[in-house]
Design a protein around this motif. Structure first.
Motif, PDB file in Angstrom:
ATOM      1  N   LYS B 181     -11.779  14.441 -28.735  1.00  0.00           N
ATOM      2  CA  LYS B 181     -11.096  14.096 -27.481  1.00  0.00           C
ATOM      3  C   LYS B 181     -11.224  15.244 -26.481  1.00  0.00           C
ATOM      4  N   LEU B 182     -10.997  16.461 -26.984  1.00  0.00           N
ATOM      5  CA  LEU B 182     -11.091  17.627 -26.109  1.00  0.00           C
ATOM      6  C   LEU B 182     -12.536  17.822 -25.642  1.00  0.00           C
ATOM      7  N   ASP B 183     -13.467  17.593 -26.560  1.00  0.00           N
ATOM      8  CA  ASP B 183     -14.887  17.714 -26.249  1.00  0.00           C
ATOM      9  C   ASP B 183     -15.275  16.746 -25.124  1.00  0.00           C
ATOM     10  N   ASN B 184     -14.815  15.493 -25.245  1.00  0.00           N
ATOM     11  CA  ASN B 184     -15.130  14.486 -24.227  1.00  0.00           C
ATOM     12  C   ASN B 184     -14.455  14.798 -22.897  1.00  0.00           C
ATOM     13  N   SER B 185     -13.220  15.311 -22.953  1.00  0.00           N
ATOM     14  CA  SER B 185     -12.558  15.719 -21.706  1.00  0.00           C
ATOM     15  C   SER B 185     -13.369  16.826 -21.047  1.00  0.00           C
ATOM     16  N   GLY B 186     -13.900  17.720 -21.873  1.00  0.00           N
ATOM     17  CA  GLY B 186     -14.746  18.796 -21.359  1.00  0.00           C
ATOM     18  C   GLY B 186     -15.979  18.236 -20.662  1.00  0.00           C
ATOM     19  N   LEU B 187     -16.611  17.236 -21.281  1.00  0.00           N
ATOM     20  CA  LEU B 187     -17.797  16.612 -20.669  1.00  0.00           C
ATOM     21  C   LEU B 187     -17.445  16.053 -19.297  1.00  0.00           C
ATOM     22  N   TYR B 188     -16.289  15.376 -19.215  1.00  0.00           N
ATOM     23  CA  TYR B 188     -15.840  14.816 -17.945  1.00  0.00           C
ATOM     24  C   TYR B 188     -15.636  15.929 -16.923  1.00  0.00           C
ATOM     25  N   TRP B 189     -14.970  16.992 -17.359  1.00  0.00           N
ATOM     26  CA  TRP B 189     -14.667  18.095 -16.448  1.00  0.00           C
ATOM     27  C   TRP B 189     -15.955  18.750 -15.936  1.00  0.00           C
ATOM     28  N   HIS B 190     -16.937  18.914 -16.821  1.00  0.00           N
ATOM     29  CA  HIS B 190     -18.204  19.518 -16.398  1.00  0.00           C
ATOM     30  C   HIS B 190     -18.943  18.606 -15.430  1.00  0.00           C
ATOM     31  N   LEU B 191     -18.793  17.287 -15.600  1.00  0.00           N
ATOM     32  CA  LEU B 191     -19.448  16.365 -14.674  1.00  0.00           C
ATOM     33  C   LEU B 191     -18.853  16.506 -13.279  1.00  0.00           C
ATOM     34  N   VAL B 192     -17.521  16.672 -13.225  1.00  0.00           N
ATOM     35  CA  VAL B 192     -16.856  16.869 -11.938  1.00  0.00           C
ATOM     36  C   VAL B 192     -17.408  18.133 -11.265  1.00  0.00           C
ATOM     37  N   ASP B 193     -17.630  19.167 -12.072  1.00  0.00           N
ATOM     38  CA  ASP B 193     -18.220  20.408 -11.588  1.00  0.00           C
ATOM     39  C   ASP B 193     -19.651  20.165 -11.107  1.00  0.00           C
ATOM     40  N   LEU B 194     -20.382  19.390 -11.886  1.00  0.00           N
ATOM     41  CA  LEU B 194     -21.784  19.083 -11.593  1.00  0.00           C
ATOM     42  C   LEU B 194     -21.930  18.385 -10.240  1.00  0.00           C
ATOM     43  N   ILE B 195     -21.045  17.422  -9.975  1.00  0.00           N
ATOM     44  CA  ILE B 195     -21.109  16.690  -8.712  1.00  0.00           C
ATOM     45  C   ILE B 195     -20.839  17.647  -7.550  1.00  0.00           C
ATOM     46  N   TRP B 196     -19.879  18.542  -7.751  1.00  0.00           N
ATOM     47  CA  TRP B 196     -19.565  19.509  -6.704  1.00  0.00           C
ATOM     48  C   TRP B 196     -20.751  20.430  -6.434  1.00  0.00           C
ATOM     49  N   ILE B 197     -21.529  20.772  -7.452  1.00  0.00           N
ATOM     50  CA  ILE B 197     -22.698  21.641  -7.285  1.00  0.00           C
ATOM     51  C   ILE B 197     -23.650  21.044  -6.244  1.00  0.00           C
ATOM     52  N   PHE B 198     -23.711  19.700  -6.167  1.00  0.00           N
ATOM     53  CA  PHE B 198     -24.560  19.064  -5.165  1.00  0.00           C
ATOM     54  C   PHE B 198     -23.821  18.834  -3.844  1.00  0.00           C
ATOM     55  N   LEU B 199     -22.528  18.505  -3.924  1.00  0.00           N
ATOM     56  CA  LEU B 199     -21.768  18.263  -2.694  1.00  0.00           C
ATOM     57  C   LEU B 199     -21.725  19.526  -1.837  1.00  0.00           C
ATOM     58  N   PHE B 200     -21.546  20.666  -2.493  1.00  0.00           N
ATOM     59  CA  PHE B 200     -21.359  21.927  -1.767  1.00  0.00           C
ATOM     60  C   PHE B 200     -22.525  22.253  -0.819  1.00  0.00           C
ATOM     61  N   PRO B 201     -23.783  22.362  -1.301  1.00  0.00           N
ATOM     62  CA  PRO B 201     -24.851  22.695  -0.340  1.00  0.00           C
ATOM     63  C   PRO B 201     -25.100  21.580   0.666  1.00  0.00           C
ATOM     64  N   LEU B 202     -24.896  20.310   0.258  1.00  0.00           N
ATOM     65  CA  LEU B 202     -25.242  19.206   1.152  1.00  0.00           C
ATOM     66  C   LEU B 202     -24.245  19.054   2.299  1.00  0.00           C
ATOM     67  N   PHE B 203     -22.997  19.495   2.095  1.00  0.00           N
ATOM     68  CA  PHE B 203     -22.026  19.368   3.183  1.00  0.00           C
ATOM     69  C   PHE B 203     -21.717  20.701   3.863  1.00  0.00           C
ATOM     70  N   TYR B 204     -21.627  21.771   3.077  1.00  0.00           N
ATOM     71  CA  TYR B 204     -21.139  23.025   3.661  1.00  0.00           C
ATOM     72  C   TYR B 204     -22.249  23.972   4.086  1.00  0.00           C
ATOM     73  N   LEU B 205     -23.446  23.783   3.556  1.00  0.00           N
ATOM     74  CA  LEU B 205     -24.488  24.795   3.793  1.00  0.00           C
ATOM     75  C   LEU B 205     -25.649  24.293   4.635  1.00  0.00           C
ATOM     76  N   ILE B 206     -25.427  23.279   5.463  1.00  0.00           N
ATOM     77  CA  ILE B 206     -26.522  22.858   6.349  1.00  0.00           C
ATOM     78  C   ILE B 206     -26.532  23.798   7.555  1.00  0.00           C
ATOM     79  N   GLN B 207     -27.678  24.361   7.842  1.00  0.00           N
ATOM     80  CA  GLN B 207     -27.746  25.239   9.028  1.00  0.00           C
ATOM     81  C   GLN B 207     -28.628  24.621  10.106  1.00  0.00           C
TER      82      GLN B 207
END
Lengths: 94, 207
Positions: B181-207
Motif C-alpha cells: 500500500k505504501l509502495d503504491n502510494s509512493g508511485l502515485y506521489w512520484h507521478l504527481v512529481d513527474l507531471i510537475w517536472i513537465f508543467l514547470f518548464p512549460l508554464f514558468y520558463l518560457i522566455q
C-alpha cells in the motif's frame, strides 16, 4: 513473498538522485534565462525528460521491477507519442 | 507437521504483484489524462507562440522554482519512507512520511499565494481583464489554471492518501513485510512529481 523483485535501493542512491534532480532544475532555470532561440523549448523538454527518467527508474524503481511494468510504461508513452504525432500531422497539413 | 500448520495459519492471501499492476494501470490512465491536456497546450502554443511567451512572463518563476524543489524533495522523503520501512525502521518511515506531508502542505500554501496574487491582478478565468487580452493569452491562462489546478488537486488527494498510510503504519496494517500500500502510494506521489517536472518548464520558463 516473491523474492526476485525485492531489490532494495539504499538511502544513498535516493539522495544522489535527488541531488541530480536539483542540479537539473538549476540548469533548466539558468538555461531558460539565456536566449537559445528555437532550441529553448527543446532544451527544456530534454532536461524534463532526463529528470523524469531518473524519477521513473529510481524513485518509482521501474528499473528493478518486473518487465510487465516497463511494458505498461512503454505502451502509455507510445500511445501519447502517436496521439501527439497524428494530431500535429493533422494540424500542420490541414 | 506442526510448522506446516503454523505456516498455513499465518498465510495471508494477498497478491502484491497484482496490487502493483493495478496501480500502474491507474497511473497509465493518469498519464493519458494529463497527456491530453499537454496536447491541447502544444497545439495552442504552436498557434500562438508570442502570446504564450508574453502571458508566461506574468507567472512568478521564483514560486515555480521553489515549488519544483519542494516537490522533488518530497519525492525523496517518500522514497526514504518506503526504504526505511523495508529495513524495518517504523519510526524513520513515519517521520519521512510526515516530512513528505509537510512538503505537500508547503506546496499548496505556495500555490494559494501564487493564485491569490494572480486573482488580485484580475487574472482568473473569465475575468474582465483577461477577456480583453488576445486569444493566445486567454488560452495560456485557461490552460495554466486547469492544468496546475488539476495537478494541485492531485497533491491534495496525495496528502489524504499519505495521511491514511501514516495511520496504517501506526496501526501495523502496513509493515516491513506488507508494504505494498505504501509502495503504491509512493508511485502515485512520484507521478504527481513527474507531471510537475513537465508543467514547470512549460508554464514558468518560457522566455
Amino acid at each position: 513473498m516473491s523474492g526476485k523483485n525485492k531489490h532494495h535501493i539504499d538511502y544513498g542512491t535516493y539522495i544522489l538522485v535527488w541531488l541530480a534532480l536539483l542540479a537539473f532544475t538549476t540548469i533548466t532555470v539558468t538555461v531558460a534565462g539565456i536566449s537559445l532561440g528555437r532550441y529553448t523549448l527543446f532544451t527544456a523538454l530534454l532536461i524534463a525528460a532526463v529528470k523524469s527518467a531518473l524519477v521513473i527508474n529510481i524513485f518509482m524503481h521501474i528499473r528493478f521491477d518486473e518487465p510487465i511494468f516497463k511494458a505498461f510504461l512503454g505502451i502509455s508513452g507510445m500511445t501519447l507519442l502517436i496521439i501527439f504525432l497524428l494530431t500535429f500531422l493533422d494540424f500542420i497539413y490541414r | 507437521m506442526n510448522s506446516y500448520t503454523d505456516a498455513a495459519v499465518h498465510h495471508v492471501h494477498r497478491d502484491d504483484a497484482g496490487a502493483k499492476m493495478g496501480m500502474w494501470l491507474f497511473l497509465f490512465t493518469e498519464v493519458l489524462l494529463f497527456g491530453g491536456m499537454f496536447l491541447v497546450y502544444a497545439v495552442y502554443r504552436y498557434q500562438h507562440p508570442d502570446q504564450f511567451r508574453l502571458a508566461a512572463m506574468e507567472l512568478n518563476t521564483g514560486i515555480g522554482t521553489l515549488n519544483t524543489i519542494i516537490l522533488l524533495t518530497s519525492s525523496l522523503t517518500m522514497a526514504l519512507s518506503i526504504a526505511s520501512l523495508q529495513k524495518g525502521n517504523r519510526f524513520l518511515s513515519m517521520t519521512m512520511l510526515s516530512v513528505t506531508l509537510l512538503f505537500a502542505l508547503m506546496f499548496m500554501v505556495n500555490k494559494y499565494f501564487e493564485w491569490s496574487a494572480k486573482f488580485s491582478h484580475g487574472i482568473y478565468p473569465g475575468s474582465p481583464e483577461l477577456v480583453n487580452k488576445p486569444n493566445g493569452e486567454i488560452l495560456f491562462f485557461g490552460l495554466y489554471y486547469v492544468m496546475t489546478g488539476l495537478h494541485a488537486l492531485h497533491v491534495l488527494v496525495g496528502m489524504i492518501i499519505l495521511t491514511f498510510m501514516f495511520v496504517f503504519i501506526k496501526r501495523n496494517k502496513v509493515t516491513s513485510e506488507n508494504y505494498v500500500k505504501l509502495d503504491n502510494s509512493g508511485l502515485y506521489w512520484h507521478l504527481v512529481d513527474l507531471i510537475w517536472i513537465f508543467l514547470f518548464p512549460l508554464f514558468y520558463l518560457i522566455q
